[in-house]
Motif scaffolding. Structure first.
Motif, PDB file in Angstrom:
ATOM      1  N   PHE A 168     -44.508 -26.772  29.212  1.00 49.23           N
ATOM      2  CA  PHE A 168     -43.550 -25.898  28.531  1.00 49.23           C
ATOM      3  C   PHE A 168     -43.049 -24.823  29.486  1.00 49.23           C
ATOM      4  N   GLY A 169     -41.755 -24.648  29.491  1.00 46.71           N
ATOM      5  CA  GLY A 169     -41.183 -23.626  30.367  1.00 46.71           C
ATOM      6  C   GLY A 169     -41.412 -23.972  31.824  1.00 46.71           C
ATOM      7  N   PRO A 170     -41.755 -22.990  32.614  1.00 44.43           N
ATOM      8  CA  PRO A 170     -41.800 -23.228  34.063  1.00 44.43           C
ATOM      9  C   PRO A 170     -43.068 -23.908  34.560  1.00 44.43           C
ATOM     10  N   HIS A 171     -44.026 -24.188  33.666  1.00 48.68           N
ATOM     11  CA  HIS A 171     -45.296 -24.735  34.150  1.00 48.68           C
ATOM     12  C   HIS A 171     -45.801 -25.896  33.288  1.00 48.68           C
ATOM     13  N   VAL A 172     -46.708 -26.632  33.895  1.00 47.51           N
ATOM     14  CA  VAL A 172     -47.594 -27.524  33.145  1.00 47.51           C
ATOM     15  C   VAL A 172     -48.965 -26.863  33.194  1.00 47.51           C
ATOM     16  N   TYR A 173     -49.598 -26.731  32.029  1.00 43.86           N
ATOM     17  CA  TYR A 173     -50.873 -26.022  31.975  1.00 43.86           C
ATOM     18  C   TYR A 173     -51.983 -26.993  31.560  1.00 43.86           C
ATOM     19  N   ALA A 174     -53.151 -26.785  32.152  1.00 42.38           N
ATOM     20  CA  ALA A 174     -54.360 -27.419  31.631  1.00 42.38           C
ATOM     21  C   ALA A 174     -55.114 -26.325  30.879  1.00 42.38           C
ATOM     22  N   VAL A 175     -55.417 -26.570  29.610  1.00 42.23           N
ATOM     23  CA  VAL A 175     -55.995 -25.526  28.767  1.00 42.23           C
ATOM     24  C   VAL A 175     -57.387 -25.949  28.303  1.00 42.23           C
ATOM     25  N   ASP A 176     -58.300 -25.008  28.356  1.00 40.20           N
ATOM     26  CA  ASP A 176     -59.670 -25.249  27.901  1.00 40.20           C
ATOM     27  C   ASP A 176     -59.685 -25.206  26.375  1.00 40.20           C
ATOM     28  N   PRO A 177     -60.080 -26.297  25.707  1.00 43.38           N
ATOM     29  CA  PRO A 177     -60.036 -26.279  24.228  1.00 43.38           C
ATOM     30  C   PRO A 177     -61.038 -25.313  23.606  1.00 43.38           C
ATOM     31  N   ASP A 178     -62.049 -24.917  24.357  1.00 44.76           N
ATOM     32  CA  ASP A 178     -63.031 -23.993  23.784  1.00 44.76           C
ATOM     33  C   ASP A 178     -62.524 -22.556  23.761  1.00 44.76           C
ATOM     34  N   THR A 179     -61.789 -22.201  24.799  1.00 40.00           N
ATOM     35  CA  THR A 179     -61.389 -20.798  24.937  1.00 40.00           C
ATOM     36  C   THR A 179     -59.890 -20.569  24.730  1.00 40.00           C
ATOM     37  N   GLY A 180     -59.103 -21.608  24.885  1.00 38.18           N
ATOM     38  CA  GLY A 180     -57.656 -21.429  24.810  1.00 38.18           C
ATOM     39  C   GLY A 180     -57.077 -20.794  26.061  1.00 38.18           C
ATOM     40  N   ARG A 181     -57.863 -20.754  27.123  1.00 41.88           N
ATOM     41  CA  ARG A 181     -57.372 -20.184  28.389  1.00 41.88           C
ATOM     42  C   ARG A 181     -56.968 -21.307  29.335  1.00 41.88           C
ATOM     43  N   ASP A 182     -56.024 -20.988  30.224  1.00 39.07           N
ATOM     44  CA  ASP A 182     -55.612 -22.045  31.137  1.00 39.07           C
ATOM     45  C   ASP A 182     -56.615 -22.237  32.272  1.00 39.07           C
ATOM     46  N   ILE A 183     -56.813 -23.510  32.611  1.00 40.23           N
ATOM     47  CA  ILE A 183     -57.716 -23.872  33.704  1.00 40.23           C
ATOM     48  C   ILE A 183     -56.923 -23.893  35.008  1.00 40.23           C
ATOM     49  N   TRP A 184     -55.765 -24.487  34.939  1.00 46.47           N
ATOM     50  CA  TRP A 184     -54.835 -24.441  36.073  1.00 46.47           C
ATOM     51  C   TRP A 184     -53.418 -24.534  35.542  1.00 46.47           C
ATOM     52  N   ARG A 185     -52.501 -24.251  36.428  1.00 46.57           N
ATOM     53  CA  ARG A 185     -51.098 -24.404  36.085  1.00 46.57           C
ATOM     54  C   ARG A 185     -50.368 -25.027  37.268  1.00 46.57           C
ATOM     55  N   PHE A 186     -49.340 -25.759  36.955  1.00 47.96           N
ATOM     56  CA  PHE A 186     -48.522 -26.350  38.010  1.00 47.96           C
ATOM     57  C   PHE A 186     -47.056 -26.062  37.696  1.00 47.96           C
ATOM     58  N   PRO A 187     -46.260 -25.657  38.655  1.00 42.66           N
ATOM     59  CA  PRO A 187     -46.650 -25.179  39.991  1.00 42.66           C
ATOM     60  C   PRO A 187     -47.268 -23.793  39.891  1.00 42.66           C
ATOM     61  N   ASP A 188     -47.833 -23.348  40.992  1.00 41.41           N
ATOM     62  CA  ASP A 188     -48.493 -22.039  40.987  1.00 41.41           C
ATOM     63  C   ASP A 188     -47.500 -20.923  40.683  1.00 41.41           C
ATOM     64  N   GLU A 189     -46.364 -21.022  41.332  1.00 40.76           N
ATOM     65  CA  GLU A 189     -45.335 -19.997  41.132  1.00 40.76           C
ATOM     66  C   GLU A 189     -44.183 -20.578  40.319  1.00 40.76           C
ATOM     67  N   ALA A 190     -43.770 -19.853  39.304  1.00 41.14           N
ATOM     68  CA  ALA A 190     -42.658 -20.342  38.479  1.00 41.14           C
ATOM     69  C   ALA A 190     -41.365 -20.328  39.284  1.00 41.14           C
ATOM     70  N   SER A 191     -40.582 -21.353  39.061  1.00 37.19           N
ATOM     71  CA  SER A 191     -39.259 -21.385  39.669  1.00 37.19           C
ATOM     72  C   SER A 191     -38.236 -21.290  38.554  1.00 37.19           C
ATOM     73  N   ARG A 192     -37.223 -20.513  38.784  1.00 36.12           N
ATOM     74  CA  ARG A 192     -36.212 -20.314  37.749  1.00 36.12           C
ATOM     75  C   ARG A 192     -35.496 -21.615  37.420  1.00 36.12           C
TER      76      ARG A 192
END
Lengths: 401, 272
Positions: free
Chosen positions: A50-74
């Protein structure tokens, strides 16, 4: 009024108009407003595009594990649901590229850039060591999962218009639906066209409409809806239509087939949800929800064994999630508490910050005890509920957003 | 209300015209533009009439300005009396322009909505197409998605070759130029300077906007300008005098680019 004042007034009006139009233009080009989140999950991780990234999210915490790419590009955004395998996550962007990512780290393994600059709106499909994907210029490609290289001998197939759906692979055949009002059956090795429905020319189906959703394949029958207000059952062996079911509006959602009740469940953009006999197309029940049904219904069961279908209604004004008893087509007797903003059996979902209902166009997804909802608007692209209590568990809010 | 009265009718008219005109979106825009111009004709006619009347009053206004240059209150009073006497409403030229803006914005929204290049846009469109259409009209669902490609253009996106924005600038400038009388006399008064400035900056400004908007809207703009020019000429109000800024309509580069003509005596001296 003097000429000077008149011109100043005209200039001011034109200036306002310019800002209005420019503002509209900017809004139209805001890519975060172009689609809804693409959601997929493995047994342990949720992937959100969604939006500028692809996120891997931990189902236990709802926090992201990683995102791609590291820096958002417009200039880069993602909406297509990632395709998940143990070795590679494959996701297309809203520009012209497919990416192979490491599921653990999010590191880029490969990139495939198409020549035409066509966006990827539909998700890719992983089948063995291959990836199939369709883009908005109507091109279907086959890539090597490990390298991202085109499969030798598989020349891209091109439909007449956009492909917004995910290819469906069945053995040696790849089925693709297109906005050019056709279903295509392609050879999985060569991507050569085996057949198409409607066939070209007489006796084609002149009334067929655009097909946005991914077809549902079950026992050799393709079930799909069209913008001609009809749901189709297409026999892939005889390549003939078994039955059609008329609806009140376009069908965007993929149908759900529950093999226990034997019902085919789908919805249209008028909010009509219906269960059909998959053999005959006869209506078993019908239910009206508050908004257009876009995402596919999701099958689940309650603790007492009741089989239910979660239906997301893409409304911003009323109820937006329904749990329907698959047997009866009535609201399921879910064990909700009153702490959340529910009416008794359907959810008036809160965004966490306020009580404005969010629009849910993406199909709900179940992982473990979590019911995941991808939101088009609001503060978070992803909400998780406990599917047993329907209580809010967490809302994923990407860091830095 | 906005959707019901302006946007939805425009969207559905575009779709129907597209179906009737061989699935050609440019032709659909052309036809709708012509219809809109016809509907707006009473307003534009009034606007142009008012503009001409104001032009005719300019010499008298100028005299008033000179006569009462040290008494602004008196000048305003006399100016209003002159307007009343001539039966001219100073806002007569502006109000019709203002009324046209919602149409322009509605057209812009109708183009982007009907082309529906993204899932959200297509969903939005689905909620605004008429479902109960007469059988002799094409059903919107049969037409969607529209073919937005025409020649080198994707009508849902800005023109990559900048040809349409240039045409927008040229036609807008030409229309303004033909509508605006040349400044009389050699005096460089403030109003004339303002007028020249507007003649150049407004077309450039609109051209800049068209760089960022869907090229379908630029098509509308160009066609609308051309129709306006034809309409103006058909009313007999257009002349080379305005275009070249000369009293006799003879070619003048100075006048063409909006600079004032030198006084007659100066001209005479140069000729001799």
């Amino acid at each position: 009024m003097t000429i000077k004042r008149k011109y100043w007034l005209l200039a001011a009006v034109l200036l306002i108009l310019a800002f209005v139009l420019s503002g509209c233009s900017s809004a139209a080009n805001m890519l975060t407003g172009s689609s809804w989140p693409g959601i997929a999950a493995s047994e342990t991780t949720i992937y959100v595009a969604f939006g500028p990234h692809v996120y891997a999210v931990d189902p236990d915490t709802g926090r992201d594990i990683w995102r791609f790419p590291d820096e958002a590009s417009r200039n880069q955004t993602f909406y297509a649901a990632p395709a998940v395998s143990e070795a590679v996550i494959v996701v297309g962007d809203y520009n012209d590229s497919l990416y192979g990512l490491d599921p653990e780290s999010g590191n880029l393994i490969w990139t495939f850039k198409n020549d035409s600059g066509a966006r990827y709106i539909g998700g890719a499909t992983i089948d063995g060591d291959r990836v199939y994907a369709g883009s908005v210029d109507g091109t279907v490609i086959a890539l090597d999962l490990a390298t991202g290289d085109p499969v030798p001998g598989a020349d891209p197939f091109t439909a007449g218009r956009d492909i917004w759906s995910t290819p469906v692979v069945d053995g040696d055949v790849v089925y693709v639906s297109s906005l050019d009002k056709h279903i295509f059956a392609l050879d999985a090795d060569t991507l050569e066209l085996l057949w198409q429905y409607p066939p070209n020319g007489d006796p084609g189906d002149p009334e067929m409409g655009a097909i946005v959703a991914t077809p549902t394949l079950y026992h050799g029958i393709l079930y799909f809806g069209s913008f001609n207000n009809r749901l189709y059952a297409l026999d892939t062996q005889t390549r003939s239509v078994l039955w059609t079911y008329p609806t009140d509006n376009w069908i965007w959602s993929s149908p759900l087939l529950d093999d226990e009740t034997g019902f085919l469940v789908c919805g249209d953009l008028d909010g009509n949800v219906f269960a059909l006999n998959p053999d005959t197309g006869a209506e078993e029940w019908r239910f009206k929800v508050d908004g257009p049904v876009v995402g596919a219904p999701v099958l689940d069961y309650l603790e007492d064994g009741t089989r239910i279908a979660y239906i997301a209604a893409g409304t911003s004004e009323g109820n937006n999630l329904y749990a329907l008893n698959l047997e009866t087509g009535t609201l399921a007797d879910t064990p909700v508490t009153v702490e959340a903003e529910f009416t008794t059996r359907f959810l008036f979902f809160t965004t966490g910050q306020d009580t404005r209902p969010i629009q849910i166009y993406a199909a709900p997804l179940i992982i473990g005890d979590l019911l995941l909802l991808g939101a088009h608007q609001g503060n978070s692209p992803l909400y998780a509920l406990d599917k047993n209590t329907l209580l809010d568990q967490w809302a994923f809010e990407p860091a830095g957003s | 209300m906005w959707d019901l009265l302006i946007l939805d009718p425009m969207v559905n008219l575009l779709l129907w015209f597209y179906g009737i005109l061989w699935d050609n979106y440019v032709l659909a825009i052309l036809l709708l533009t012509i219809i809109i111009r016809l509907l707006l004709f009473p307003l534009t006619w009034k606007q142009q009439k008012s503009q001409v009347a104001m032009q005719e009053l300019q010499p008298r206004l100028k005299k008033l300005q000179e006569k009462h240059k040290n008494d602004p209150e008196q000048l305003q009073q006399k100016t209003m009396e002159l307007y009343r006497e001539a039966g001219v409403n100073p806002l007569g030229g502006c109000l019709p322009t203002l009324i046209q803006f919602p149409i322009l914005i509605g057209f812009y929204r109708a183009i982007t909505r009907s082309l529906a290049a993204s899932p959200i846009q297509l969903l939005d469109l689905s909620q605004h197409v008429y479902t109960n259409t007469p059988t002799w009209l094409p059903a919107p669902a049969d037409l969607i998605p529209l073919n937005s490609h025409f020649a080198w253009l994707d009508l849902a996106k800005p023109d990559p070759l900048y040809i349409l924005p240039i045409l927008v600038v040229v036609t807008t400038w030409l229309q303004q130029k033909l509508l605006t009388p040349p400044s009389t006399g050699g005096a460089e008064n403030q109003a004339a300077a303002m007028s020249r400035s507007m003649q150049l900056t407004m077309p450039l400004f609109i051209g800049y906007i068209s760089l960022t908007l869907p090229s379908g809207l630029s098509v509308y703009w160009v066609v609308s300008n051309i129709i306006g020019l034809i309409q103006y000429m058909a009313m007999g109000k257009s002349s080379f005098k305005n275009l070249f800024g000369t009293e006799d309509g003879s070619f003048s580069l100075r006048g063409l680019i909006g600079l004032p003509q030198p006084p007659a005596e100066e001209k005479g001296r140069k000729r001799s």
